[in-house]
Write an enzyme that holds these catalytic residues in place. Structure first.
Site, PDB file in Angstrom:
ATOM      1  N   GLY A 268       0.827  -1.209   0.000  1.00  0.00           N
ATOM      2  CA  GLY A 268       0.000   0.000   0.000  1.00  0.00           C
ATOM      3  C   GLY A 268       0.858   1.254   0.000  1.00  0.00           C
ATOM      4  O   GLY A 268       0.604   2.209  -0.760  1.00  0.00           O
ATOM      5  N   GLU A 293      10.621  -3.259  -2.792  1.00  0.00           N
ATOM      6  CA  GLU A 293      10.307  -4.635  -2.414  1.00  0.00           C
ATOM      7  C   GLU A 293       9.201  -4.555  -1.377  1.00  0.00           C
ATOM      8  O   GLU A 293       9.345  -3.847  -0.381  1.00  0.00           O
ATOM      9  CB  GLU A 293      11.545  -5.349  -1.866  1.00  0.00           C
ATOM     10  CG  GLU A 293      12.691  -5.447  -2.882  1.00  0.00           C
ATOM     11  CD  GLU A 293      12.317  -6.123  -4.184  1.00  0.00           C
ATOM     12  OE1 GLU A 293      11.396  -6.967  -4.187  1.00  0.00           O
ATOM     13  OE2 GLU A 293      12.918  -5.787  -5.227  1.00  0.00           O
ATOM     14  N   CYS A 327       8.962 -10.545   5.465  1.00  0.00           N
ATOM     15  CA  CYS A 327       8.204 -10.498   4.212  1.00  0.00           C
ATOM     16  C   CYS A 327       8.127 -11.888   3.603  1.00  0.00           C
ATOM     17  O   CYS A 327       7.195 -12.217   2.878  1.00  0.00           O
ATOM     18  CB  CYS A 327       8.863  -9.530   3.249  1.00  0.00           C
ATOM     19  SG  CYS A 327      10.613  -9.842   3.100  1.00  0.00           S
TER      20      CYS A 327
HETATM   21  P1  NAD Z   1       5.262   0.224   5.839  1.00  0.00           P
HETATM   22  O1  NAD Z   1       4.843   0.316   4.428  1.00  0.00           O
HETATM   23  O2  NAD Z   1       4.265   0.496   6.900  1.00  0.00           O
HETATM   24  O3  NAD Z   1       6.459   1.236   6.117  1.00  0.00           O
HETATM   25  C1  NAD Z   1       7.642   1.219   5.341  1.00  0.00           C
HETATM   26  C2  NAD Z   1       8.285   2.585   5.448  1.00  0.00           C
HETATM   27  O4  NAD Z   1       7.473   3.507   4.741  1.00  0.00           O
HETATM   28  C3  NAD Z   1       8.399   3.128   6.881  1.00  0.00           C
HETATM   29  O5  NAD Z   1       9.605   3.856   6.995  1.00  0.00           O
HETATM   30  C4  NAD Z   1       7.211   4.059   6.965  1.00  0.00           C
HETATM   31  O6  NAD Z   1       7.364   5.066   7.946  1.00  0.00           O
HETATM   32  C5  NAD Z   1       7.240   4.626   5.576  1.00  0.00           C
HETATM   33  N1  NAD Z   1       6.045   5.309   5.094  1.00  0.00           N
HETATM   34  C6  NAD Z   1       4.756   5.035   5.262  1.00  0.00           C
HETATM   35  N2  NAD Z   1       4.009   5.922   4.560  1.00  0.00           N
HETATM   36  C7  NAD Z   1       4.878   6.770   3.939  1.00  0.00           C
HETATM   37  C8  NAD Z   1       4.772   7.881   3.074  1.00  0.00           C
HETATM   38  N3  NAD Z   1       3.601   8.322   2.660  1.00  0.00           N
HETATM   39  N4  NAD Z   1       5.908   8.483   2.655  1.00  0.00           N
HETATM   40  C9  NAD Z   1       7.103   8.028   3.036  1.00  0.00           C
HETATM   41  N5  NAD Z   1       7.266   6.990   3.843  1.00  0.00           N
HETATM   42  C10 NAD Z   1       6.167   6.367   4.286  1.00  0.00           C
HETATM   43  O7  NAD Z   1       5.948  -1.203   6.051  1.00  0.00           O
HETATM   44  P2  NAD Z   1       6.562  -1.819   7.391  1.00  0.00           P
HETATM   45  O8  NAD Z   1       5.445  -2.121   8.332  1.00  0.00           O
HETATM   46  O9  NAD Z   1       7.714  -1.017   7.889  1.00  0.00           O
HETATM   47  O10 NAD Z   1       7.176  -3.166   6.830  1.00  0.00           O
HETATM   48  C11 NAD Z   1       6.385  -4.293   6.628  1.00  0.00           C
HETATM   49  C12 NAD Z   1       6.115  -4.508   5.165  1.00  0.00           C
HETATM   50  O11 NAD Z   1       7.345  -4.554   4.467  1.00  0.00           O
HETATM   51  C13 NAD Z   1       5.442  -5.835   4.902  1.00  0.00           C
HETATM   52  O12 NAD Z   1       4.441  -5.653   3.934  1.00  0.00           O
HETATM   53  C14 NAD Z   1       6.575  -6.690   4.373  1.00  0.00           C
HETATM   54  O13 NAD Z   1       6.154  -7.757   3.563  1.00  0.00           O
HETATM   55  C15 NAD Z   1       7.386  -5.686   3.620  1.00  0.00           C
HETATM   56  N6  NAD Z   1       8.765  -6.120   3.454  1.00  0.00           N
HETATM   57  C16 NAD Z   1       9.149  -6.567   2.223  1.00  0.00           C
HETATM   58  C17 NAD Z   1      10.441  -7.018   2.011  1.00  0.00           C
HETATM   59  C18 NAD Z   1      10.867  -7.523   0.660  1.00  0.00           C
HETATM   60  O14 NAD Z   1      12.061  -7.675   0.435  1.00  0.00           O
HETATM   61  N7  NAD Z   1       9.945  -7.787  -0.243  1.00  0.00           N
HETATM   62  C19 NAD Z   1      11.347  -7.000   3.064  1.00  0.00           C
HETATM   63  C20 NAD Z   1      10.934  -6.522   4.309  1.00  0.00           C
HETATM   64  C21 NAD Z   1       9.638  -6.074   4.480  1.00  0.00           C
END
Ligand code: NAD
Length: 541
Positions: A268, A293, A327
């Protein structure tokens, strides 16, 4: 003057410490955990090498003991984000013009610092701030981060060495220019290593970054920033800017020199950021690189020839290590009816052995989920599952947030293969199991392929090679990292480059040269050694 023709050898992965009870390793780590537990760190922004305290603060608390404050951090306002961009751009020329050997030396020095001086500091911060158990912190915050530092240095050297052919009459070269502008690194809470890599992989290729860390990983990320400074990353090359995501993004995406997004997090958030970039496209000097990712709904698929001991262990560890917040965590399983009665017993016995509590206590396999928002979301799924006619809760199902955000390791038996927990990423310790008729192996492979929008990781358990190959073919696009007879978690840098496609991201494979190539914009240079001096073709003379 640097006139060496430099070649790096392929590195080895950092050995994982065992932390045996009564070992010196564990004693030192516990000492550091205790020290950090007693402190409350004041975490500034670090922009252009300078610490900035805005006074607009938020707290870092332990997920497994949310009454316990570990740190207070300062949040950026619009002015600080603008300053971070200007500092990055001011540092750009000197950094990109530094010989690449010097840049990789800094990365290799960071690896050595983390392997020794910073190991306990950053592991302890990850245990306390992100509720990882000792082993999970070690493989992430220490080993994977070190591997990224070393392997990226090696892959960078391989990229720079890759040059086009020349001839007697001309010389051709490729100059691997960093992107024109700055890179925005937005990092997740769940891997300290990823936070480091999202900055250092662009930086090693000569880029500068503005780094927005996750609110729930600030403590370990702050120490990473200090480590990078000590390793010699010059002021302004990486700028540490905690703050409100939308606020920081608003300033970044409005800037003409925004050149790339390096993101890991939820699907999202990534979609939102990509749309914002698209809306600003006319303002940019170049088309930005967008590398992200994102989430997963990772599967374990069993054939009836599977080894039940290996399968039940893979389900338990793949689903419940780090509370299912990888993830790559296994969160749905497809099991043939003939093996389920025996597997169910083995699986429930393994889950019953899992202890949950203080992440620093070596007896506990599980800690707490990251924060109240995550807890409430997962608990909501569990409450709905308990009353659904489509679901039987066969293990766990409980949750308690009175002291920490604890969710029991839970197994849901789903009669409906499209029940919400079979399709949606919960990011918690919940495994959904669907039982299929043994003679519907191929139809169920198709079902697995079509069920979720994600395509990150997946496993096939089979001792029948034909069945394994059928699954490998049918699930070709269902996972970017696919495993035979192994859990779908635990990718190692240099061994299993990581990433998935579909809704799981751009699949640029962190920990490989593919990713580094996204942070360069190659310029081809041809030199003609004998330029023509006549407009006539040879046959016209
Ligand atoms: P998240 O999307 O809530 O947050 C990720 C980052 O985005 C955080 O730093 C958050 O503060 C920031 N963020 C949120 N809204 C923003 C905006 N509008 N502008 C800028 N930054 C914003 O995700 P999370 O809870 O930190 O991590 C979990 C997610 O990450 C899970 O969906 C997981 O599957 C995924 N993940 C994927 C991988 C991969 O390699 N595919 C690895 C690790 C985690």
């Amino acid at each position: 003057m640097n006139n060496a023709v430099f070649r790096l050898e392929r590195p080895h992965n950092e050995p994982v410490y065992r932390y045996d009870p009564d070992s010196e390793e564990v004693r030192q780590l516990q000492e550091e955990i205790l020290r950090q537990s007693k402190a409350c760190v004041d975490i500034p922004l670090i922009i252009g090498g300078r610490e900035i305290r805005t006074g607009d603060t938020a707290e870092v608390r332990m997920p497994h003991d949310h009454g316990h404050r570990l740190a207070v951090y300062h949040k950026a306002g619009r002015a600080e984000v603008a300053l971070a961009i200007e500092s990055a751009l001011a540092a750009k020329d000197a950094w990109m013009n530094l010989a690449w050997e010097e840049r990789v030396s800094i990365s290799l020095k960071a690896a050595e610092l983390l392997g020794k001086k910073y190991r306990n500091l950053i592991n302890a911060a990850t245990i306390l701030g992100q509720s990882k158990n000792i082993q999970q912190a070690e493989i992430d915050a220490a080993c994977e981060t070190i591997d990224y530092f070393r392997f990226n240095a090696y892959f960078a050297s391989e990229i720079y060495r890759d040059q086009p052919m020349s001839s007697q009459l001309m010389l051709n070269r490729i100059e691997y220019r960093p992107l024109e502008g700055f890179v925005y690194a937005v990092t997740p809470f769940n891997f300290t290593a990823i936070a480091s890599n999202l900055n250092m992989s662009p930086a090693i290729m000569g880029n500068v970054t503005v780094w927005k860390p996750s609110d729930t990983a600030i403590l370990s990320n702050y120490y990473l920033m200090k480590l990078l400074q000590e390793a010699g990353v010059p002021d302004g090359v990486i700028n540490f800017v905690p703050g409100d995501g939308p606020l920081v993004s608003g300033v970044v995406f409005a800037h003409r020199e925004f050149a790339g997004l390096h993101f890991t997090g939820s699907n999202g958030t990534f979609n939102r950021l990509w749309r914002q970039i698209a809306e600003n496209l006319d303002n940019y000097r170049s088309y930005p690189r967008v590398v992200g990712e994102t989430g997963g709904k990772d599967f374990i698929f069993a054939h009836n020839s599977a080894d039940l001991g290996a399968l039940s262990t893979a389900i338990a560890l793949g689903a419940f290590e780090y509370q299912g917040q990888k993830c790559s965590a296994a969160s749905r399983a497809y099991i043939p009816a003939s093996i389920w009665p025996q597997l169910e017993g083995e699986l429930c016995a393994r889950v019953a052995k899992i202890l949950m509590g203080d992440a620093a206590d070596a007896e506990n396999l599980m800690g707490a989920v990251i924060d109240e928002r995550a807890f409430d979301k997962i608990a909501g799924f569990l409450e709905r599952a308990k009353v659904s006619p489509d679901v039987e809760v066969i293990a766990g199902g409980g949750s308690d947030k009175s002291k920490g955000y604890f969710v029991e390791p839970t197994i849901l038996l789903c009669k409906n293969p499209h029940y919400e927990t079979m399709e949606t990423e919960l990011f918690g310790p919940v495994m959904s199991v669907y039982i299929y008729d043994d003679d519907k192996f191929e139809e169920t492979l198709a079902l697995c392929n079509e069920t979720s929008p994600y395509a990150l990781t997946g496993s096939i358990f089979s001792n029948d090679r034909y069945a394994a190959m059928k699954a490998c073919d049918a699930l070709r696009y269902a996972a970017g990292n696919f495993y035979f007879n192994d859990k779908p978690t635990g990718a190692v840098v240099g061994q299993q480059p990581f990433g998935g496609s579909r809704a799981s991201g751009t699949n640029d494979k962190a920990g490989g040269r593919f990713n580094l190539l996204r942070w360069v914009s190659p310029r081809t240079i041809k030199e003609n050694l004998t330029p023509p001096t006549d407009v006539c073709y040879p046959h016209m003379f």
